[in-house]
Structures are given as C-alpha cells and as structure tokens.
Design an enzyme around this catalytic site. Sequence first.
Site, mmCIF file in Angstrom:
data_model
loop_
_atom_site.group_PDB
_atom_site.id
_atom_site.type_symbol
_atom_site.label_atom_id
_atom_site.label_comp_id
_atom_site.label_asym_id
_atom_site.label_seq_id
_atom_site.Cartn_x
_atom_site.Cartn_y
_atom_site.Cartn_z
ATOM 1 N N ASP A 168 -73.482 -13.607 -8.667
ATOM 2 C CA ASP A 168 -73.658 -14.865 -7.931
ATOM 3 C C ASP A 168 -74.961 -15.537 -8.380
ATOM 4 O OD1 ASP A 168 -75.143 -12.776 -6.673
ATOM 5 O OD2 ASP A 168 -75.363 -13.983 -4.865
ATOM 6 N N GLU A 196 -75.848 -11.250 -3.973
ATOM 7 C CA GLU A 196 -77.215 -10.744 -4.027
ATOM 8 C C GLU A 196 -78.213 -11.762 -3.509
ATOM 9 O OE1 GLU A 196 -81.220 -9.793 -5.823
ATOM 10 O OE2 GLU A 196 -80.023 -11.600 -6.097
ATOM 11 N N GLU A 197 -77.889 -13.045 -3.654
ATOM 12 C CA GLU A 197 -78.868 -14.102 -3.384
ATOM 13 C C GLU A 197 -78.947 -14.491 -1.915
ATOM 14 O OE1 GLU A 197 -81.016 -14.978 -5.377
ATOM 15 O OE2 GLU A 197 -80.286 -14.854 -7.439
ATOM 16 N N HIS A 231 -84.119 -19.444 -10.032
ATOM 17 C CA HIS A 231 -83.982 -20.379 -8.888
ATOM 18 C C HIS A 231 -84.643 -21.723 -9.199
ATOM 19 C CE1 HIS A 231 -83.660 -16.772 -5.884
ATOM 20 N NE2 HIS A 231 -83.035 -16.559 -7.016
ATOM 21 N N GLU A 275 -81.862 -7.618 -14.032
ATOM 22 C CA GLU A 275 -82.578 -8.805 -13.538
ATOM 23 C C GLU A 275 -83.579 -9.243 -14.605
ATOM 24 O OE1 GLU A 275 -82.620 -10.652 -10.726
ATOM 25 O OE2 GLU A 275 -81.633 -9.484 -9.153
ATOM 26 N N HIS A 300 -75.902 -8.766 -10.682
ATOM 27 C CA HIS A 300 -75.125 -9.558 -9.710
ATOM 28 C C HIS A 300 -74.531 -10.779 -10.400
ATOM 29 C CE1 HIS A 300 -78.237 -12.715 -9.092
ATOM 30 N NE2 HIS A 300 -79.114 -11.727 -9.191
#
Lengths: 372, 372
Positions: free
Chosen positions: A89, A145-146, A349, A175, A87
């Site tokens: 984003d 995705e987030e 994150h 990932e 992803h």
Amino acid sequence: MANDLDDNRTHEAAPGDPAPLDLTADVVSLTAALCDIESVSRDEQRVCDAIESALEPLEHLTVTRIGNTLVARTELGRDERVVLAGHIDTVPLTVDPPNLPTHREGDDLWGRGTVDMKGGVAVQLKAALVAEPSRDLTFVFYEGEEIDSEYNGLLHIQQQRPDLIEDADFAVLLEPTGSIVEGGCKGTLRAEVVTKGIAAHSARPWNGHNAIHDAAEVLARLAEYQPETVVVDGLEYREAMNAVGITGGIAGNVIPDRCVVTVNYRYAPDKSEDDAAALVDQLFSGFVVTIKDNAGGARPGLDLPAAQGFVAALGVDVVAKQGWTDVARFAAMGVPAVNFGPGDPNLAHHDEERCPVPQLESAEAALLRWLA
Amino acid sequence: MANDLDDNRTHEAAPGDPAPLDLTADVVSLTAALCDIESVSRDEQRVCDAIESALEPLEHLTVTRIGNTLVARTELGRDERVVLAGHIDTVPLTVDPPNLPTHREGDDLWGRGTVDMKGGVAVQLKAALVAEPSRDLTFVFYEGEEIDSEYNGLLHIQQQRPDLIEDADFAVLLEPTGSIVEGGCKGTLRAEVVTKGIAAHSARPWNGHNAIHDAAEVLARLAEYQPETVVVDGLEYREAMNAVGITGGIAGNVIPDRCVVTVNYRYAPDKSEDDAAALVDQLFSGFVVTIKDNAGGARPGLDLPAAQGFVAALGVDVVAKQGWTDVARFAAMGVPAVNFGPGDPNLAHHDEERCPVPQLESAEAALLRWLA
C-alpha cells in the site's frame, strides 16, 4: 442467449484492469508498473491480484493469501530461511500535480510509491524469480502498513498464520534506507503526562490553581533528561525523550484546570516495553502518567550467522535504524530483522517522491548476489 | 376592503407580544417580567420595545434610541449628573431544564437574567420613576454586552452619540456584585508568547529543535513573576499574570516547531494599556510576543464627590472590582464608574442562576435613598 451469457462470463481484461506484471522486465520498469497500479491503503486488491498472478507460474513457490496479503515460500530444505518483506500500500496521491503515473526524469523514477516502497517490492519480485536460492526464502507482500495497525497484513499473519513466518532465521524489510542496511529499530512509547489544577476566573486566579504553570516542571524534567545511546549487536541506538504535544486551557479568561504534555520516548531495542514504561513513570513521578501506546524495538541480530551473511554479501554500510518499522513485528515473532531498500526515506510520503534508478539496480544486484 | 386593511393595521397585542411592563409593580415582579421577555444577545428588540414603551409616559425623561439601546436623560439642571447603566441581553437559556420562565423558590427568584442582569435593570427602572431626583440622571439600557464587543450598545453610543454620556460626573453599572459596591475594574491583556523550533522526526530529534521544550522558560518566568497589588483611590487591585492556554505539536512522531503560550495579564487601573503591553513585552523578552487584545481598566473615582456621595448614601461595603466590566468604557469616556447590583456574580451564566429577593429590594432601596 444462454451462450451469450456464458461468453460474457469468460474473463477478459476490462478497460480498467492493470496489465499483467512482467517479472522479467528490468527492476525500474517493474517498479513503475507496480506504482502505476494505484494502491492507497484499503485499496490494495488490484495490486495484490497482479502480484499473485505473476507469482502463480513460479513452481518453486507456495503462495498463501490472507486478505490482500501474500506469503510465498520456497521449500528447498536449505540450512537457513530468510524473510523478504514489503508492504504494497501507499499513502494517498498528491493532487496538484498528481504524482502518478510514474515518469522518468534523468536518473530518477518519480511517483507515489517509488520510494515507499514499491521499489523494494520490485526488488523482492526480482528475487522471487531465483529458482535455486542459496537459502530458503519467505516472501511477504502485505497490505495496510500506512494506516492503523489493525489493517496491517503482517499483523494478520502474526494472528492467523504465524507458522508461515516463525520458522525464519532472519528477516529483511525492504523499506527505503538509501540502499544501506539499517539494523533493527528503536521502540516507541507515547505517554500523556497530566497536571491538574482548579479552574477559576483569570481575574481572580487566587481562587484556583493553574495547571499550565505546573507543566513547567514536566518540561523541566524533559529538558534535564539525558537520553542514553545504547550499543546493541554492535549498532548504536540513540534514544530520545521529547514532548511532541502540549495542550491546556479552555478560554482566554479561565485559569486552566488541566494541562496535557504528550511525551514520545524512543528507546533502544535492549529495553522491553515494560522497561520503557517504567522509566517514563519514574521520570514523571508525581504526575498522572498514562501510556497511550508502546511498541518495542527490534534487535538487528547481527551476532547471528544469517544476518552476518546478509551484510557480508551486500557489502554496504550498516547503521542502527533510529525510527520504528515493522521489523519490530518480526522481532516480536522471534525473528531478528534489518531494513534494506532503495530510496531516500526522507522522500517517503513526500510530494516529490522519487527514487534514483541506480539505487533500484544496486539493491537488486546486492540481493541477487546474496541469493546466488 | 380598504377599511378592513386599515383595521388590520390597528396595533393590537399579538399572541406572542409581551405584556406591557408595569413600572409601578414591585421590583421582584418587574425583574421577573423583564426576564420573561427572552432577550438572548442579538434578539433584544422586544425587551427594548417594552422598556421604551414603559419610559414613554415619564415626562421628566428624554429618550434616545440607537438600535436596541436606549438612553433616557433628566434635564433638571442639577449640580451633578450620574449614569445608571445596564445591559438588556442575556446569555442563552439552559435547555434541560429550561431556566425561563422565572419562578420563585422561597427567597430566590430563579431564571436566566435574574442575576445578569435584569435584576439591575429593574432597579434602574424603579429609579426612573423618581421624577425629582437629587442629581441629574442618564439611564442607559443597552444591547449586546454578552457577545463580541462590536455588538455592544455602549460602544455604539461611544461611537455615535458620546455627548449623551460624556457630561456625566460618575457612572454606576448595575452588574451583579451581591449588592456591595465594586469600584472601577482591572484591565485585561491577552498575549501570545511563541517559541519557534525546527520540525524533525521524533526518532531523530537531533535533526530538529523542540519548541515545546523551549516553552519551559516561558512557564518558568510566569511562575517566578510576582504580581503587584496596587491601591487606586483607596481600593486594592490585585494583579494577575497567568497562562490561560498552551498549544504545541502536530503529530505524535514529530518534533514540534512551534509552541504558543497564551498569557492573560490583569492589571490595576493605574496602568495604561501601553504600560501593560510594555510590561508583558519585557517579561517575555527573547520570545515572539503578540498582543491579541488589551482593554484598559477603570479607576473607581472614589476621590470624587459624586462617587463619595453614592457610597455614603448606600452605606454598603466598597471593594475593588477584580474583573473587567463595561465600567472601563465609561472610564474611556472620562467618567469614573463603579459596579453595584443585586445577585451573586458567580451565578451569572450559571444553569442555576437565581437572585435573592432581599438583594433586589435592598438595591432598590439604596438607590432610592441616594436619589431622594
């Protein structure tokens, strides 16, 4: 005057436009360049444009765009087809201090997205340069995705163009896994278990019935429950059943008439969503159980040649993915999948998100070895 | 011009001013008149002014005003002094339909305040007309009972002029009791019992420790606890120990590191605040217990002549007050107290607040009988 207007229409880089991506740059510089095109969820257009422009000159790829999601396919007639997906984003930036633009500190590349997951996207782009890969490849660069799954670009492909993916034998989701292979993923179910009482003044509780006291039985069943560990395709999936929330009571002087225990069941990919729901219903029989969401897991497919070849070529450790990732979407389309990417998932994150340069380089090298 | 200004200063009833209270009107009309001067907490000035003006002509009373709280005392040298007290504020009105102005339906007077507690205030005012009561009387009309205790007019007297109350032998709080006598009140303690865990991803709970699961033990101790019933001055106080709130969890995929059970202990007035706190600490030993508030109860003083005389004169049932009321403030000043007033306490704060006319009349009659 008309000419002047026409001149204005000529496309030239505006001051705010990102520099074009140079796919021939080293994987660390490419990761930094991708990160520095800020692309918090719902704001992926610029980075998607940049990737699309970078892929355009590669004649061995056919590119399809859906929103800000790109699918780039080789059509070389190989025996095997593999998806490489990531992803584009990120979660929002930190503010003080801001974690963009990226910067290098010793062996680490710091900044939002370095781990989750533009490092993996950079590795994908390096692989996209291989004009004669040993198997056919389907690259997926997807948005959203987030955040809520309705924005997920992989879902949009599933819904609008499943044919772009369904013909694959295997998928690798880049990932962060610390550059080991994490196979498949567990399913995740969230349920509310509700106890019902009768409200009354807390000075006279005998006129009511305390719903929070009833929740003791729900918590007791959770405590007694022995989660299974299940081996699927040779990997150990450790299940888990947990209260992740509890709430009850409306005022300091009222006997509560309702208590809600939110339970999260993480289940091995040998179970279907229905299996998982039935197990939770059974565990809390006698209470009002509502399944709030339920996403099945994914088998790693390590019994399949494509997966075995991938693991053999990489020569890295293989463990079960204990969390839930978008590999489950591939599983839902009949494509077994593993997670493999640079970066420590615990730093995803995180304010101090940073990726070791050696992991970026070794992930690239492993993938290129496999495609050689 | 100067004369014109002077004329303007002459007090004349403005259109918004309430009509003066007529204490000689029947108790039902007086209740209606008091209710119709809207006096939601923090807005008691107009009703306080009206009561003060009505008491002014009564030469047997000495009136002291503190904020919007009035204390009116007889000084007749009687052997006994009794407080009659009531608050003059109400909870907010209902909007649709509005429950003011009052109206009469059959035997009921409907409207905000009819139960809680302007019916009781009207009965006090009828008693204030008795020029030669059989005991000395201290009338208290106070503001701010329905909101944070810092606004409570009885507290303000306690703090600024305790001498106005402390010389009493007994107090009657005219809160609604359905016109029976409810003696004393229970104490109330609110505590938070906290379990502490270690946060982790719910897919990998073995990296953390679930604080909600630990709360099972808190709830189990609550369920096992056998509350006492204690006889004080001949009245049975039924204790209660209840969870009135529980909260834990921060997200659907996080093992919670904290769970808070809010416990409310209602205890008999033979126990001090310290006794109650020690019992709660003991019951939840091993957990982090924080006492959030703790207000002791009040003995009814039914072993005292003043209280016995009151009960005998009224000739009504006497039971223990199971809730907490401002009688506890009298107890704290060394004045035993009972609750006695017209209206069903279950209709206090209710949209359909209404008081049976016979209860207003019988409460007035009982009180006048006692003062004769």
